[in-house]
Design a protein around this motif. Structure first.
Motif, PDB file in Angstrom:
ATOM      1  N   UNK A 108       0.813  -1.205   0.000  1.00 50.34           N
ATOM      2  CA  UNK A 108       0.000   0.000   0.000  1.00 50.34           C
ATOM      3  C   UNK A 108       0.850   1.259   0.000  1.00 50.34           C
ATOM      4  N   UNK A 109       1.936   1.239   0.775  1.00 52.93           N
ATOM      5  CA  UNK A 109       2.837   2.392   0.803  1.00 52.93           C
ATOM      6  C   UNK A 109       3.510   2.586  -0.549  1.00 52.93           C
ATOM      7  N   UNK A 110       3.971   1.497  -1.148  1.00 54.20           N
ATOM      8  CA  UNK A 110       4.624   1.603  -2.456  1.00 54.20           C
ATOM      9  C   UNK A 110       3.641   2.107  -3.520  1.00 54.20           C
ATOM     10  N   UNK A 111       2.408   1.612  -3.473  1.00 49.08           N
ATOM     11  CA  UNK A 111       1.410   2.060  -4.444  1.00 49.08           C
ATOM     12  C   UNK A 111       1.124   3.546  -4.273  1.00 49.08           C
ATOM     13  N   UNK A 112       1.034   4.010  -3.027  1.00 51.20           N
ATOM     14  CA  UNK A 112       0.779   5.434  -2.782  1.00 51.20           C
ATOM     15  C   UNK A 112       1.931   6.292  -3.277  1.00 51.20           C
TER      16      UNK A 112
END
Length: 230
Positions: A108-112
């Motif tokens: 989720x952090x990488x996608x954001x």
């Protein structure tokens, strides 16, 4: 990018490059559909360095050819990849004993970061050879890639380096700036406690916490020569 955003982007592009303008309503509708099909996953702008209008402006200034939607999509892909390359995964707040939650938070952090919804976590950039321009002011303010408080904490784990830094600050000679003629330690390397047995063979080669006195004398003489030459 929504259809209304695509329409606004095409209007902006038409002002910069009239060749891309469509006067016929059917052609304009087809153009919007085509661009939306290719740019549906590309944001119009983000809060962290991306604006599709900047990509159009740069293309108009650098290329004699009309810009295509794939040109913008490729620029966005490169921008997103560059952000991920600068990103270092922070430790998730999820329970490490729950691998699914741990992995989901990382992804989720990488996608954001890739989507431009949050800035990359750039702790790795502080120690790279070419830090990102955003960190230039911070590095100039700190004066080093290692903040003073952290350097003080590390000094007990690397006493030789701490002694060299203290000597440089206080203007004292640095013994490691010259070669040791006693143990033959090269410049920059600590002295060695070389021991031999009765037959002349080596029994030990451990690093010394302090330099040999003769090396300190050589460093003092070299410092005096530099001050005299200045």
């Amino acid at each position: 990018m929504e259809r209304r955003e695509v329409a606004g982007l095409l209007a902006y592009m038409g002002r910069l490059d009239p060749r891309t303008m469509r006067s016929d309503q059917h052609e304009l509708r087809d153009q919007i559909e085509q661009w939306h099909e290719l740019l549906g996953e590309v944001p119009l702008a983000t809060a962290y360095g991306w604006d599709a209008r900047d990509a159009i402006r740069a293309h108009v200034l650098s290329s004699p050819y009309p810009i295509l939607p794939v040109d913008i999509a490729r620029k966005w892909t490169k921008h997103s990849s560059d952000r991920l390359a600068r990103h270092t995964d922070p430790t998730p707040a999820a329970d490490p004993d729950d691998p699914h939650a741990w992995r989901a938070e990382l992804l989720g952090t990488r996608h954001a970061v890739a989507a431009g919804q949050r800035p990359p976590h750039e702790s790795r950039a502080l120690t790279s050879d070419n830090p990102h321009p955003d960190l230039a002011a911070r590095l100039r303010a700190i004066g080093s890639v290692i903040p003073p408080a952290i350097r003080a904490e590390l000094s007990r784990y690397r006493p030789a380096r701490a002694a060299r830094e203290a000597a440089a600050v206080e203007g004292r000679p640095d013994p490691l700036s010259v070669r040791c003629e006693w143990c033959k330690a090269p410049e920059g390397e600590p002295c060695r406690a070389r021991r031999t047995d009765l037959d002349g063979g080596a029994r030990g080669n451990a690093r010394r916490a302090t330099p040999h006195p003769s090396r300190l004398d050589l460093a003092t003489a070299a410092l005096n020569r530099q001050e005299y030459a200045a």
